[in-house]
Design a protein around this motif. Structure first.
Motif, short mmCIF file in Angstrom:
data_model
loop_
_atom_site.label_atom_id
_atom_site.label_comp_id
_atom_site.label_asym_id
_atom_site.label_seq_id
_atom_site.Cartn_x
_atom_site.Cartn_y
_atom_site.Cartn_z
N GLY A 97 -87.35 -67.21 42.41
CA GLY A 97 -87.20 -66.64 41.07
C GLY A 97 -87.10 -65.12 41.04
O GLY A 97 -87.03 -64.53 39.96
N ALA A 98 -87.10 -64.49 42.22
CA ALA A 98 -87.01 -63.02 42.28
C ALA A 98 -85.63 -62.53 42.72
O ALA A 98 -85.32 -61.36 42.54
CB ALA A 98 -88.08 -62.47 43.21
N GLY A 99 -84.83 -63.40 43.30
CA GLY A 99 -83.52 -63.00 43.83
C GLY A 99 -83.43 -63.43 45.28
O GLY A 99 -82.94 -64.50 45.62
N ILE A 100 -83.93 -62.57 46.16
CA ILE A 100 -84.23 -62.95 47.54
C ILE A 100 -85.60 -62.34 47.84
O ILE A 100 -85.73 -61.12 47.98
CB ILE A 100 -83.18 -62.43 48.55
N TYR A 101 -86.60 -63.19 47.91
CA TYR A 101 -87.96 -62.70 48.13
C TYR A 101 -88.73 -63.68 49.02
O TYR A 101 -88.96 -63.41 50.19
CB TYR A 101 -88.67 -62.50 46.78
N SER A 102 -89.05 -64.85 48.49
CA SER A 102 -89.81 -65.84 49.26
C SER A 102 -88.93 -66.94 49.85
O SER A 102 -89.36 -67.64 50.78
CB SER A 102 -90.91 -66.45 48.39
N ALA A 103 -87.71 -67.11 49.35
CA ALA A 103 -86.84 -68.18 49.86
C ALA A 103 -86.58 -68.06 51.37
O ALA A 103 -86.59 -69.08 52.07
CB ALA A 103 -85.53 -68.22 49.09
N PRO A 104 -86.36 -66.84 51.92
CA PRO A 104 -86.15 -66.76 53.37
C PRO A 104 -87.33 -67.27 54.19
O PRO A 104 -87.13 -67.74 55.31
CB PRO A 104 -85.89 -65.26 53.61
N ARG A 105 -88.54 -67.21 53.66
CA ARG A 105 -89.70 -67.74 54.38
C ARG A 105 -89.52 -69.25 54.60
O ARG A 105 -89.84 -69.78 55.67
CB ARG A 105 -90.98 -67.45 53.59
N VAL A 106 -89.03 -69.95 53.58
CA VAL A 106 -88.83 -71.39 53.71
C VAL A 106 -87.62 -71.69 54.59
O VAL A 106 -87.63 -72.64 55.38
CB VAL A 106 -88.75 -72.04 52.32
N TRP A 107 -86.58 -70.86 54.48
CA TRP A 107 -85.45 -70.96 55.42
C TRP A 107 -85.95 -70.85 56.85
O TRP A 107 -85.59 -71.66 57.72
CB TRP A 107 -84.44 -69.85 55.11
N TRP A 108 -86.81 -69.86 57.12
CA TRP A 108 -87.38 -69.68 58.46
C TRP A 108 -88.24 -70.88 58.86
O TRP A 108 -88.21 -71.32 60.01
CB TRP A 108 -88.19 -68.39 58.51
N THR A 109 -89.01 -71.42 57.92
CA THR A 109 -89.86 -72.57 58.23
C THR A 109 -89.02 -73.76 58.67
O THR A 109 -89.37 -74.46 59.63
CB THR A 109 -90.74 -72.94 57.01
N PHE A 110 -87.92 -74.01 57.97
CA PHE A 110 -87.01 -75.08 58.39
C PHE A 110 -86.45 -74.81 59.78
O PHE A 110 -86.36 -75.72 60.61
CB PHE A 110 -85.88 -75.26 57.37
N ARG A 111 -86.08 -73.57 60.04
CA ARG A 111 -85.57 -73.22 61.37
C ARG A 111 -86.64 -73.45 62.44
O ARG A 111 -86.34 -73.92 63.54
CB ARG A 111 -85.11 -71.76 61.39
N LEU A 112 -87.88 -73.08 62.11
CA LEU A 112 -88.99 -73.31 63.03
C LEU A 112 -89.11 -74.79 63.37
O LEU A 112 -89.48 -75.16 64.49
CB LEU A 112 -90.29 -72.79 62.40
#
Length: 285
Positions: A97-112
């Motif tokens: 909901g901020a633009g790009i803020y917390s979404a990359p953390r979940v992208w990284w979690t999936f990659r992990l």
């Protein structure tokens, strides 16, 4: 749109065109600092992209740790994703909901977890809504879906590995926090945490990687930002921030410019700044 890469970053136009694809799964990964006065779950309940599931960063985490929202154990990740109807063969798009803020953390979690068919929505919900695109307030129907995970241990670093990297100088250590927190001139939002940064780190404030509209800068502009921060891109990178959320914006930016050898320090400054026996640097880079 030139930014579209289904393993990294997709535009609102791309998502709108693919929203009804049967194997697309959209996740709302909104998360805010405690002082922001925003409730991501309540905001999701009020309005989310059609079909989106809510990914709770604080709950889909290792709750056995005393650190906030550490990466979840494999079994917990599988169980939560299965219950959300996210599994093998799905393409996942994550937004916040901020633009790009917390979404990359979940992208990284999936990659992990070994899942590469995952992308961040460029500009997030604010861009989606500014373009007059549809939102809804009803939860999607979710059916269990089997998920296979192969954890990629090289994508995450612990405090011992980061301490060694700091001492040896063989990694680019990148701090996503504000210049004031990096320098130790601005107080930490969590009590009992020292100010400053990991010795040898470079300050790449996550906001410098984004455009004013909340989208990510072009690869050429990102390279300019890294160069201005004095980052040696010939070295493998380790990112950190306060609690490992905005650090992932740097990981996404590194991926966008083709720098594939990067990891995230999950304990981040909350852990490093807590232990008095770990060295702390202050001042500018």
């Amino acid at each position: 749109m030139g930014c579209d890469d289904p393993t990294m970053l997709v535009s609102t136009e791309w998502l709108a065109a693919h929203l009804k694809d049967p194997d697309l799964r959209v996740l709302d990964a909104s998360w805010y600092l405690p002082g922001a006065g925003r409730n991501p779950r309540a905001e999701y309940d009020a309005a989310h992209i059609p079909g989106a599931r809510f990914f709770d960063i604080d709950e889909i985490a290792d709750l056995r740790s005393d650190m906030p929202h550490m990466a979840p154990p494999v079994e917990k990740f599988i169980a939560r994703m299965r219950a959300m109807g996210v599994g093998d063969g799905h393409h996942v798009v994550v937004y916040d909901g901020a633009g790009i803020y917390s979404a990359p953390r979940v992208w990284w979690t999936f990659r992990l977890m070994g899942k590469t068919d995952v992308a961040v929505l460029d500009g997030g919900l604010p861009k989606w809504q500014s373009e007059g695109r549809a939102v809804e307030n009803t939860p999607p129907v979710m059916r269990d879906r089997h998920m296979t995970v192969q954890r990629q241990a090289q994508l995450v670093k612990d405090v011992t590995e980061v301490a060694a990297a700091s001492k040896l100088g063989d990694h680019a250590i990148l701090d996503a926090r504000s210049p004031g927190r990096f320098a130790g001139t601005e107080p930490e939002p969590r009590p009992g945490i020292r100010g400053g940064h990991i010795p040898g780190a470079r300050n790449v404030h996550y906001e410098t990687l984004l455009n004013p509209d909340g989208t990510m800068k072009s690869p050429d502009s990102l390279r300019t930002v890294f160069a201005a921060a004095g980052v040696d891109l010939s070295k493998p990178a380790i990112t950190f921030c306060g609690t490992g959320v905005t650090a992932a914006i740097i990981n996404l930016a590194l991926e966008r410019i083709g720098h594939r050898d990067h990891a995230l320090y999950d304990g981040s400054w909350t852990e490093w700044g807590m232990y008095g026996d770990l060295p702390v640097a202050t001042g500018g880079a």
